[in-house]
Design a protein around this motif. Structure first.
Motif, PDB file in Angstrom:
ATOM      1  N   GLN A 271       1.118  -0.916  -0.264  1.00 21.27           N
ATOM      2  CA  GLN A 271       0.182  -0.435   0.108  1.00 21.27           C
ATOM      3  C   GLN A 271       0.854   0.817   0.110  1.00 21.27           C
ATOM      4  O   GLN A 271       1.988   1.075   0.326  1.00 21.27           O
ATOM      5  CB  GLN A 271      -0.711   0.091   1.225  1.00 21.27           C
ATOM      6  N   ALA A 272       0.622   2.183  -0.480  1.00 22.37           N
ATOM      7  CA  ALA A 272       0.865   3.890  -0.698  1.00 22.37           C
ATOM      8  C   ALA A 272       1.108   3.964   0.831  1.00 22.37           C
ATOM      9  O   ALA A 272      -0.254   4.395   2.086  1.00 22.37           O
ATOM     10  CB  ALA A 272       0.726   4.867  -1.575  1.00 22.37           C
ATOM     11  N   TYR A 273       1.724   5.295   1.061  1.00 24.21           N
ATOM     12  CA  TYR A 273       1.353   5.802   2.131  1.00 24.21           C
ATOM     13  C   TYR A 273       2.587   7.222   2.143  1.00 24.21           C
ATOM     14  O   TYR A 273       3.136   7.427   1.756  1.00 24.21           O
ATOM     15  CB  TYR A 273       1.821   4.942   4.015  1.00 24.21           C
ATOM     16  N   GLY A 274       2.260   8.164   3.634  1.00 18.45           N
ATOM     17  CA  GLY A 274       2.544   9.090   2.832  1.00 18.45           C
ATOM     18  C   GLY A 274       2.556  10.098   1.827  1.00 18.45           C
ATOM     19  O   GLY A 274       3.528  10.702   1.940  1.00 18.45           O
ATOM     20  N   VAL A 275       1.305  10.273   1.413  1.00 19.75           N
ATOM     21  CA  VAL A 275       1.148  10.093   0.118  1.00 19.75           C
ATOM     22  C   VAL A 275       1.205  12.185   0.163  1.00 19.75           C
ATOM     23  O   VAL A 275       0.574  12.171   0.988  1.00 19.75           O
ATOM     24  CB  VAL A 275       0.159  10.127  -0.314  1.00 19.75           C
ATOM     25  N   ALA A 276       2.517  12.329  -0.574  1.00 19.31           N
ATOM     26  CA  ALA A 276       2.431  13.629  -0.126  1.00 19.31           C
ATOM     27  C   ALA A 276       2.709  14.853   0.625  1.00 19.31           C
ATOM     28  O   ALA A 276       2.140  16.330   1.031  1.00 19.31           O
ATOM     29  CB  ALA A 276       1.308  14.802  -1.266  1.00 19.31           C
ATOM     30  N   GLU A 277       3.327  13.803   1.820  1.00 16.10           N
ATOM     31  CA  GLU A 277       3.609  14.617   3.176  1.00 16.10           C
ATOM     32  C   GLU A 277       4.349  14.006   3.648  1.00 16.10           C
ATOM     33  O   GLU A 277       5.055  13.862   4.993  1.00 16.10           O
ATOM     34  CB  GLU A 277       2.369  14.183   3.409  1.00 16.10           C
ATOM     35  N   HIS A 278       5.059  12.588   3.134  1.00 14.16           N
ATOM     36  CA  HIS A 278       6.580  11.959   3.252  1.00 14.16           C
ATOM     37  C   HIS A 278       7.360  12.919   3.138  1.00 14.16           C
ATOM     38  O   HIS A 278       7.992  13.840   3.134  1.00 14.16           O
ATOM     39  CB  HIS A 278       6.519  10.715   2.512  1.00 14.16           C
ATOM     40  N   ARG A 279       8.274  12.699   4.136  1.00  9.19           N
ATOM     41  CA  ARG A 279       9.593  13.893   5.379  1.00  9.19           C
ATOM     42  C   ARG A 279      10.627  13.716   3.892  1.00  9.19           C
ATOM     43  O   ARG A 279      11.449  14.367   3.967  1.00  9.19           O
ATOM     44  CB  ARG A 279       9.748  13.198   6.722  1.00  9.19           C
ATOM     45  N   HIS A 280      11.114  12.540   3.387  1.00 13.51           N
ATOM     46  CA  HIS A 280      11.573  11.869   2.286  1.00 13.51           C
ATOM     47  C   HIS A 280      11.295  13.414   0.853  1.00 13.51           C
ATOM     48  O   HIS A 280      12.548  12.838  -0.139  1.00 13.51           O
ATOM     49  CB  HIS A 280      11.721  10.833   2.114  1.00 13.51           C
ATOM     50  N   GLN A 281      10.360  12.778   0.523  1.00 13.38           N
ATOM     51  CA  GLN A 281      10.051  14.959  -0.299  1.00 13.38           C
ATOM     52  C   GLN A 281      10.765  15.638  -0.013  1.00 13.38           C
ATOM     53  O   GLN A 281      11.549  15.818  -1.797  1.00 13.38           O
ATOM     54  CB  GLN A 281       8.393  14.647  -0.227  1.00 13.38           C
ATOM     55  N   PRO A 282      10.185  16.594   0.705  1.00 13.55           N
ATOM     56  CA  PRO A 282      12.062  17.577   0.438  1.00 13.55           C
ATOM     57  C   PRO A 282      13.262  17.042   0.755  1.00 13.55           C
ATOM     58  O   PRO A 282      14.197  17.814  -0.102  1.00 13.55           O
ATOM     59  CB  PRO A 282      11.203  19.011   1.798  1.00 13.55           C
ATOM     60  N   GLU A 283      13.663  16.325   1.148  1.00 15.26           N
ATOM     61  CA  GLU A 283      15.367  15.949   0.990  1.00 15.26           C
ATOM     62  C   GLU A 283      15.314  15.546  -0.456  1.00 15.26           C
ATOM     63  O   GLU A 283      16.598  15.807  -0.674  1.00 15.26           O
ATOM     64  CB  GLU A 283      15.156  14.389   1.659  1.00 15.26           C
ATOM     65  N   ILE A 284      14.148  14.504  -1.185  1.00 16.32           N
ATOM     66  CA  ILE A 284      14.527  13.922  -2.759  1.00 16.32           C
ATOM     67  C   ILE A 284      15.006  15.065  -3.445  1.00 16.32           C
ATOM     68  O   ILE A 284      15.827  15.399  -4.373  1.00 16.32           O
ATOM     69  CB  ILE A 284      14.072  13.115  -3.169  1.00 16.32           C
ATOM     70  N   ALA A 285      14.053  16.199  -3.190  1.00  7.19           N
ATOM     71  CA  ALA A 285      13.681  17.620  -3.801  1.00  7.19           C
ATOM     72  C   ALA A 285      15.216  18.721  -3.699  1.00  7.19           C
ATOM     73  O   ALA A 285      15.451  19.134  -4.506  1.00  7.19           O
ATOM     74  CB  ALA A 285      12.570  18.496  -3.961  1.00  7.19           C
ATOM     75  N   GLN A 286      15.135  18.614  -2.671  1.00  2.00           N
ATOM     76  CA  GLN A 286      16.906  19.108  -2.090  1.00  2.00           C
ATOM     77  C   GLN A 286      18.213  18.633  -3.184  1.00  2.00           C
ATOM     78  O   GLN A 286      18.847  19.442  -3.358  1.00  2.00           O
ATOM     79  CB  GLN A 286      17.303  18.916  -0.653  1.00  2.00           C
ATOM     80  N   SER A 287      18.118  17.024  -3.054  1.00  3.69           N
ATOM     81  CA  SER A 287      19.223  16.776  -3.239  1.00  3.69           C
ATOM     82  C   SER A 287      19.430  16.927  -5.503  1.00  3.69           C
ATOM     83  O   SER A 287      19.993  17.094  -5.745  1.00  3.69           O
ATOM     84  CB  SER A 287      19.228  15.090  -3.089  1.00  3.69           C
ATOM     85  N   VAL A 288      17.937  16.968  -5.599  1.00  3.41           N
ATOM     86  CA  VAL A 288      17.697  16.635  -7.292  1.00  3.41           C
ATOM     87  C   VAL A 288      17.829  17.863  -7.746  1.00  3.41           C
ATOM     88  O   VAL A 288      18.013  18.692  -8.691  1.00  3.41           O
ATOM     89  CB  VAL A 288      16.988  16.269  -7.656  1.00  3.41           C
ATOM     90  N   GLY A 289      17.649  19.256  -6.705  1.00  6.86           N
ATOM     91  CA  GLY A 289      17.617  20.632  -7.266  1.00  6.86           C
ATOM     92  C   GLY A 289      16.430  20.824  -7.775  1.00  6.86           C
ATOM     93  O   GLY A 289      16.162  22.196  -8.569  1.00  6.86           O
ATOM     94  N   HIS A 290      14.854  20.397  -7.799  1.00  6.40           N
ATOM     95  CA  HIS A 290      14.222  20.469  -7.984  1.00  6.40           C
ATOM     96  C   HIS A 290      12.605  19.529  -7.619  1.00  6.40           C
ATOM     97  O   HIS A 290      12.904  18.465  -6.915  1.00  6.40           O
ATOM     98  CB  HIS A 290      13.931  19.931  -9.886  1.00  6.40           C
ATOM     99  N   ASP A 291      11.601  20.167  -7.441  1.00  5.77           N
ATOM    100  CA  ASP A 291      10.331  19.591  -7.016  1.00  5.77           C
ATOM    101  C   ASP A 291       9.654  18.589  -7.508  1.00  5.77           C
ATOM    102  O   ASP A 291      10.288  17.555  -8.647  1.00  5.77           O
ATOM    103  CB  ASP A 291       9.528  20.284  -6.899  1.00  5.77           C
TER     104      ASP A 291
END
Length: 340
Positions: A205-225
């Motif tokens: 199942q999906a979880y943390g959809v659109a709110e997982h704390r790793h989303q901003p970390e991924i965006a920070q690492s690749v320089g893009h939302d």
């Protein structure tokens, strides 16, 4: 660094899954000597084999409860510390260890995000302010000088996503938002028993959809939302991510292939593979396997890592190797095998 010198180190949170993997990697490392494995002060001292019987006869380290009164003596006995602790616990302990003169590799999320407000929104506590900036240690893209006091080890999902995306980011259309769908085994939730991570309860199942704390970390690492949708799978360990991006006009398969090979040709722990990777080919290893395929202007990326190794313990050791002047893969290839 003298190649014959033994680097004394300690692991905090050694009873957890990532901590146990650290203990085993450091125990087998040619240049590190594991002096201590610390657990919560609420626990009693016990051999690691009491928690992980598979280590019997191979590693008999006694795990000791951590108490603050041990801190004054610790710098006399170790040089490097690995923190495999809950986020807020690392945030409290790391500054004390740094002040004592120790080098800290932190596997928690306490120092990964560069924006303090974003950190507070994701983790629910104030990020400590340190004198030195904290490098984000995506190992294949990080150059350490050996003077840093604290290195933030990336999360497991961000490691997989960023290693796949970073070489091809210049090829994306201006309006492209990468979509990252990833599935992780239940060990990513940690060792503490919980109903929602019991194998009898887990269903894909999906979880943390659109709110997982790793989303901003991924965006920070690749320089893009990015759009990030994590999933929990009913298997023990490993991460398999499928990523979708839109390419600019004129970008072809050769361009993408060259980008990956130029980026990773001298990086032994990233493998560009010719078929979509299976978890079984990375679980128990420090490798990241990446596959790509073009469908018109759509680029599909498939990436697999072991969440406890390349996504945690092995990457921490890889960074420590770089910090101390050893080859990044030292003590990781050939690997001694996984614990959990």
């Amino acid at each position: 660094m003298n190649q014959q010198e033994s680097i004394q180190c300690a692991v905090f949170g050694a009873s957890g899954y990532s901590g146990a993997e650290l203990v085993w990697l450091l125990h087998n490392h040619p240049h590190f000597s594991l002096s201590y494995g610390f657990t919560s002060g609420a626990r009693e001292a016990e051999s690691i084999t009491a928690l992980y019987p598979q280590l019997a006869g191979r590693c008999e380290l006694v795990l000791q409860p951590w108490h603050p009164d041990l801190l004054p003596r610790l710098p006399q006995q170790v040089r490097v510390v690995f923190l495999a602790l809950p986020h807020e616990a690392s945030a409290g302990l790391a500054p004390e260890l740094i002040a004592a003169g120790l080098v800290v590799f932190d596997l928690s999320g306490a120092f990964r995000l560069g924006d303090p407000l974003q950190h507070h929104q994701c983790y629910g506590f104030q990020q400590p302010v340190l004198e030195q900036p904290v490098p984000y240690g995506l190992a294949e893209f990080t150059e350490l000088t050996g003077n840093e006091s604290l290195i933030a080890v990336p999360g497991c999902y961000p490691t997989a996503a960023a290693l796949a995306l970073r070489p091809v980011m210049p090829f994306l259309t201006d309006d492209c938002t990468p979509i990252v769908n990833a599935v992780s085994g239940v060990s990513g939730a940690g060792r503490k028993a919980a109903l929602h991570t019991s194998f009898c309860e887990v269903s894909l199942q999906a979880y943390g959809v659109a709110e997982h704390r790793h989303q901003p970390e991924i965006a920070q690492s690749v320089g893009h939302d990015v759009v990030f949708v994590p999933h929990l799978g009913n298997f023990k360990r490993g991460i398999l991510a499928t990523i979708y991006v839109q390419l600019k006009d004129g970008v072809n398969e050769t361009d993408v292939s060259d980008a990956f090979h130029n980026c990773y040709e001298d990086k032994q722990l990233v493998r560009i593979v010719s078929t979509p990777p299976k978890l079984q080919q990375v679980v128990g290893t420090p490798f990241c396997d990446i596959y790509f395929k073009l469908h018109g202007r759509q680029l599909i990326l498939s990436v697999a890592i072991d969440n406890l190794l390349k996504g945690a313990a092995a990457q921490a050791v890889q960074l420590a190797n770089q910090y101390l002047g050893f080859a990044p893969q030292t003590g990781l290839l050939p690997g001694p095998g996984a614990v959990v």
